[in-house]
Design an enzyme around this catalytic site. Structure first.
Site, short mmCIF file in Angstrom:
data_model
loop_
_atom_site.label_atom_id
_atom_site.label_comp_id
_atom_site.label_asym_id
_atom_site.label_seq_id
_atom_site.Cartn_x
_atom_site.Cartn_y
_atom_site.Cartn_z
N LYS A 54 28.42 19.93 33.03
CA LYS A 54 29.34 20.97 32.54
C LYS A 54 29.99 20.52 31.23
O LYS A 54 30.06 21.28 30.26
CB LYS A 54 30.41 21.28 33.59
CG LYS A 54 29.87 22.14 34.72
CD LYS A 54 30.83 22.21 35.90
CE LYS A 54 30.18 22.96 37.07
NZ LYS A 54 30.91 22.86 38.32
N GLN A 98 36.53 20.74 40.84
CA GLN A 98 35.21 20.62 41.46
C GLN A 98 35.33 20.53 42.99
O GLN A 98 36.07 19.70 43.52
CB GLN A 98 34.50 19.38 40.89
CG GLN A 98 33.08 19.20 41.36
CD GLN A 98 32.12 20.30 40.89
OE1 GLN A 98 32.13 20.70 39.72
NE2 GLN A 98 31.32 20.83 41.80
N ASP A 121 36.48 29.91 37.52
CA ASP A 121 35.58 29.98 38.67
C ASP A 121 35.68 31.34 39.37
O ASP A 121 34.81 31.69 40.16
CB ASP A 121 35.94 28.89 39.69
CG ASP A 121 35.02 27.69 39.61
OD1 ASP A 121 33.89 27.86 39.10
OD2 ASP A 121 35.41 26.60 40.05
#
Ligand code: NDP
Length: 294
Positions: A54, A98, A121
């Site tokens: 990422k 995460q 997200d």
């Protein structure tokens, strides 16, 4: 018959190139460099590797990564304090924590602590609610990636029978909402569903996110259907070599489906590209600029 392989890597590369252009344009015109904070707790090898890819992808499109690596025994209060700090930092436009988190941390409290307009997200309950109400919002990356992949092989999916296998809050449930908004007739299957093979055989569009290696067999697939395999499972063969497979048995499904995403190289790369899109959107929203053209 052999299915068309939906090349997620190539489609993602194209999307990343568009994001890079838009990022360059707003950086030059507005002095705005989109920034994403990626928070990793503990040293889970798979999570570490996702975070590294990422961060690399962010730099490649001209965005600024802020990496925060915390020890595995970090408390919920410490993580919430970091999230608060990132919420208040104007250089940080998106925050990604995460998953999975260690057992002492409640993921819902952390997701709920992220400012909704920095929730790239799309997991915050407010963003999920806005999506279900069909209001503009931050849509989770994997579901939007799946929609883009399907749209790459269908001019319209209006009226199609879609089956979503899996109902998690990060993939199955939001993807079902997007499919409904796209006028498909959606069925959601889960671990209590009876007769999954029969349901699969009726689906024009089959999406599978269950986390079970090669669970969906070729004989379950409607001939000519489009199959989007979201699963990522590591399996070890008899010789001790490990490889990544999806939730669909690709070797069988490719002979029956009309189009199919491979694993790896399907949904995975598109998910990262969609994270870049969400980061760019978040930066534009916070700077009160019009939404980017990607
Ligand atoms: P979860 O474990 O959160 O959810 C799994 C879902 O599958 C649940 O709804 C569960 O049902 C359902 N399920 C489990 N077994 C069966 C079964 N035998 N038949 C029908 N339904 C079943 O998983 P996630 O949604 O987080 O992830 C699913 C997969 O997608 C994983 O392999 C993950 O690694 C992958 N993934 C890939 C991403 C990408 O970028 N490509 C991103 C995110 C995830 P119930 O609700 O009843 O328990």
């Amino acid at each position: 018959m052999s299915a068309k392989i939906i090349d997620g890597k190539a489609i993602a590369a194209d999307l990343r190139a568009q994001v890079a252009l838009e990022t360059k344009r707003i950086s030059a015109a507005q002095g705005l460099v989109p920034g994403l904070a990626v928070v990793l707790i503990g040293d889970n090898a798979a999570s570490k590797s996702y975070v590294t890819s990422k961060s690399r992808a962010l730099v490649e499109v001209g965005m600024r990564p802020f990496d925060h690596q915390l020890p595995g025994d970090t408390s919920e209060a410490e993580l919430l304090a970091l999230v608060e700090k990132l919420n208040a930092d104007p250089a940080v436009h998106g925050i990604l924590v995460q998953m999975p988190l260690p057992p002492q941390i409640n993921p819902q409290r952390i997701i709920g602590g992220i400012q909704p307009d920095k929730d790239v997200d799309g997991f915050h309950p407010m963003n999920f609610g806005r999506m279900a109400a069909r209001l503009p919002t931050m849509v989770p990356c994997t579901p939007i990636a799946c929609m883009k992949l399907v749209n790459s092989v269908h001019a319209s999916i209006d009226g199609c029978d879609a089956l979503m296998v899996g109902r998690s809050t990060i993939v199955g449930n939001p993807l079902a909402q997007l499919l409904l908004a796209a006028n498909t007739t959606v069925t959601i299957a889960h671990s209590h569903t009876r007769n999954l093979p029969d349901l699969c055989r009726r689906a024009d569009l089959l999406f599978v996110a269950i986390g079970r290696a090669e669970y969906v067999r070729g004989a379950w697939i409607k001939p000519g259907a489009t199959v989007v395999d979201i699963g990522i499972n590591r399996v070890v063969d008899a010789g001790g070599k490990s490889r990544i497979v999806g939730d669909v048995c690709f070797a069988e499904a490719v002979k029956v489906a009309g189009a199919i995403t491979p694993v790896p190289g399907g949904v995975g790369p598109m998910t990262i590209a969609c994270l870049l899109v969400n980061t760019l959107r978040a930066a534009c929203m916070q700077a009160r600029l019009p939404p980017p053209g990607v």
